[in-house]
Design a protein around this motif. Structure first.
Motif, PDB file in Angstrom:
ATOM      1  N   GLY A   3      -5.114   3.253  -3.205  1.00  0.00           N
ATOM      2  CA  GLY A   3      -4.619   1.995  -2.654  1.00  0.00           C
ATOM      3  C   GLY A   3      -4.760   0.834  -3.609  1.00  0.00           C
ATOM      4  N   ARG A   6      -5.161  -3.279  -3.167  1.00  0.00           N
ATOM      5  CA  ARG A   6      -5.679  -3.588  -1.856  1.00  0.00           C
ATOM      6  C   ARG A   6      -7.183  -3.730  -1.995  1.00  0.00           C
ATOM      7  NH1 ARG A   6      -2.459  -1.877   2.146  1.00  0.00           N
ATOM      8  NH2 ARG A   6      -1.707  -0.210   0.867  1.00  0.00           N
ATOM      9  N   ASP A 197       9.008   5.372  -3.383  1.00  0.00           N
ATOM     10  CA  ASP A 197       8.359   4.128  -2.973  1.00  0.00           C
ATOM     11  C   ASP A 197       6.854   4.257  -3.233  1.00  0.00           C
ATOM     12  OD1 ASP A 197       7.143   2.003  -1.609  1.00  0.00           O
ATOM     13  OD2 ASP A 197       8.647   2.014   0.004  1.00  0.00           O
ATOM     14  N   GLN A 198       6.400   3.599  -4.282  1.00  0.00           N
ATOM     15  CA  GLN A 198       4.994   3.715  -4.677  1.00  0.00           C
ATOM     16  C   GLN A 198       4.057   3.212  -3.580  1.00  0.00           C
ATOM     17  OE1 GLN A 198       3.935   5.174  -7.671  1.00  0.00           O
ATOM     18  NE2 GLN A 198       1.952   5.108  -6.637  1.00  0.00           N
ATOM     19  N   ARG A 199       4.488   2.210  -2.836  1.00  0.00           N
ATOM     20  CA  ARG A 199       3.634   1.647  -1.790  1.00  0.00           C
ATOM     21  C   ARG A 199       3.330   2.698  -0.715  1.00  0.00           C
ATOM     22  NH1 ARG A 199       4.736  -0.303   3.072  1.00  0.00           N
ATOM     23  NH2 ARG A 199       6.921   0.108   2.656  1.00  0.00           N
ATOM     24  N   ASP A 202       0.888   5.207  -2.156  1.00  0.00           N
ATOM     25  CA  ASP A 202      -0.480   4.658  -2.196  1.00  0.00           C
ATOM     26  C   ASP A 202      -1.114   4.655  -0.803  1.00  0.00           C
ATOM     27  OD1 ASP A 202      -0.232   4.220  -4.894  1.00  0.00           O
ATOM     28  OD2 ASP A 202       0.261   2.091  -4.706  1.00  0.00           O
ATOM     29  N   ASP A 203      -0.336   4.279   0.184  1.00  0.00           N
ATOM     30  CA  ASP A 203      -0.877   4.264   1.553  1.00  0.00           C
ATOM     31  C   ASP A 203      -1.260   5.677   2.003  1.00  0.00           C
ATOM     32  OD1 ASP A 203      -0.515   1.546   1.654  1.00  0.00           O
ATOM     33  OD2 ASP A 203       1.216   1.581   3.002  1.00  0.00           O
ATOM     34  N   SER A 243       9.103   4.129   7.920  1.00  0.00           N
ATOM     35  CA  SER A 243       9.665   4.155   6.567  1.00  0.00           C
ATOM     36  C   SER A 243      11.134   4.574   6.596  1.00  0.00           C
ATOM     37  CB  SER A 243       8.846   5.115   5.699  1.00  0.00           C
ATOM     38  OG  SER A 243       8.884   6.414   6.252  1.00  0.00           O
TER      39      SER A 243
END
Ligand SMILES: [Zn+2]
Length: 364
Positions: A3, A6, A197-199, A202-203, A243
């Motif tokens: 993450g 964050r 989508d890297q986000r 990461d999540d 998503s």
């Protein structure tokens, strides 16, 4: 490192992500409270083996009726709905099947839905659509957002431990799923509707690591373990919708091997076992920490040896060797199954790794 960008610790981050999912209440003696607040009269959707355990708490003047699930076939459910008594709310009580049929009825009748999972086997309580069968084929259909999902620690605690523990499969699979999406991105093979989508990746990593941190608690079935696993499912269930119906960061070769094994053997599995084997096999093909993933499944107490799920190594070998043909025929998304040809060495290494890990486990 998970993450990135964050602040704070992993557990806090994971809890924040879980909070994006359905309203979930953790507590004690929650089932007995339902008659006091669920809209009256209510229809309970459950399983024949479960109803006797809960009948005394839910029967009474406000119970419109009980449906004991015996089919997931869409045409049969459409017909069934017309025969069920009028009700003002639906209570789903059970594992995946009861909760999926409860979703279907709440959707069809536009009724408030209250969900009570009786085990932490799969993320079904936390998904919008019901996993049904349409002429035998799996279809995710409908739309239901429960008023709340009630996680009663005594109810979950009385489920067979292996059903609860095997729920880690539906979170640890983010490990192989993320790698598959990165592979597709690197090769320019991502699907147009699911650009990388890297986000999201990461999540998924943050949520998965919070479950990895809790593997001992999950094995033990402690409240902390139940909470960690359920919160993982809670995010996994909702992120698919949030998503844009994108499964890329949460499912990949891990589940594909399971689907193929199911096709070959016709077996009915406890979901997390073949998915767990798929995670280890997939991470081996990916050269992506297979030892760590095998150790994680063992630590959670989920036996992924073929003999523990009623199949053989020959079946597993066939599922691996036919995986590429299967995923193309089934129209599944681009993963390591499309790029790495399964060799004798892969098959041998998988067997060696799984047997060594679980032999250690047995003597530990
Ligand atoms: Zn799954």
């Amino acid at each position: 490192m998970t993450g990135p960008g964050r602040g704070g610790n992993r557990a806090t981050d994971a809890a924040t992500l879980a909070g994006q999912g359905f309203r979930t209440v953790f507590g004690h003696e929650l089932v007995g409270e339902l008659p006091a607040f669920v809209h009256r009269p209510y229809l309970v959707v459950t399983m024949a083996d479960l109803w006797p355990r809960f009948e005394d708490r839910l029967a009474g003047p406000h119970l419109a009726g009980v449906h004991l699930v015996d089919t997931l076939e869409l045409a049969e459910l459409v017909e069934l709905e017309t025969t069920l008594p009028r009700a003002a709310a639906i209570v789903g009580l059970g594992g995946g099947q009861a909760l999926d049929v409860a979703k279907f009825l709440a959707w069809t009748r536009r009724l408030p839905l209250f969900q009570v999972p009786t085990a932490t086997t799969v993320n079904a309580p936390f998904g919008h659509r019901a996993g049904l069968r349409d002429q035998g084929r799996v279809r995710y259909l409908g739309w239901a957002i429960p008023e709340a999902v009630y996680i009663d620690f005594e109810v979950i605690g009385s489920a067979p431990p292996n059903l609860n523990r095997s729920g880690v499969g539906d979170v640890l699979c983010y490990h192989t799923a993320r790698w598959d999406w990165q592979l597709a991105d690197r090769l320019g093979r991502t699907e147009a509707r699911w650009p990388y989508d890297q986000r999201l990746v990461d999540d998924a990593a943050t949520v998965m690591e919070s479950v990895v941190d809790a593997l001992d608690e999950i094995r033990e079935g402690s409240e902390a373990g139940i909470r960690a696993l359920v919160n993982g499912h809670r995010w996994g269930g909702t992120t698919f919708h949030d998503s844009g119906w994108n499964p890329r960061h949460i499912e990949g070769v891990d589940h594909f091997l399971f689907y193929n094994l199911e096709r070959i053997t016709g077996r009915h599995f406890i979901h997390g076992q073949p998915v767990g084997l798929g995670i280890v096999a997939g991470s081996l093909l990916q050269d992506n920490e297979p030892d760590r993933m095998a150790a994680a499944m063992a630590r959670a107490g989920v036996d992924i040896r073929p003999e523990a799920m009623g199949v053989t190594w020959d079946d597993v070998e066939e599922a691996l060797r036919t995986l590429r043909a299967y995923v193309r025929q089934a129209g599944l998304w681009f993963t390591v199954a499309d790029t790495v040809s399964v060799t004798d060495e892969h098959v041998a290494r998988l067997r060696e790794l799984v047997e060594a890990t679980f032999a250690r486990e047995a003597t530990a």
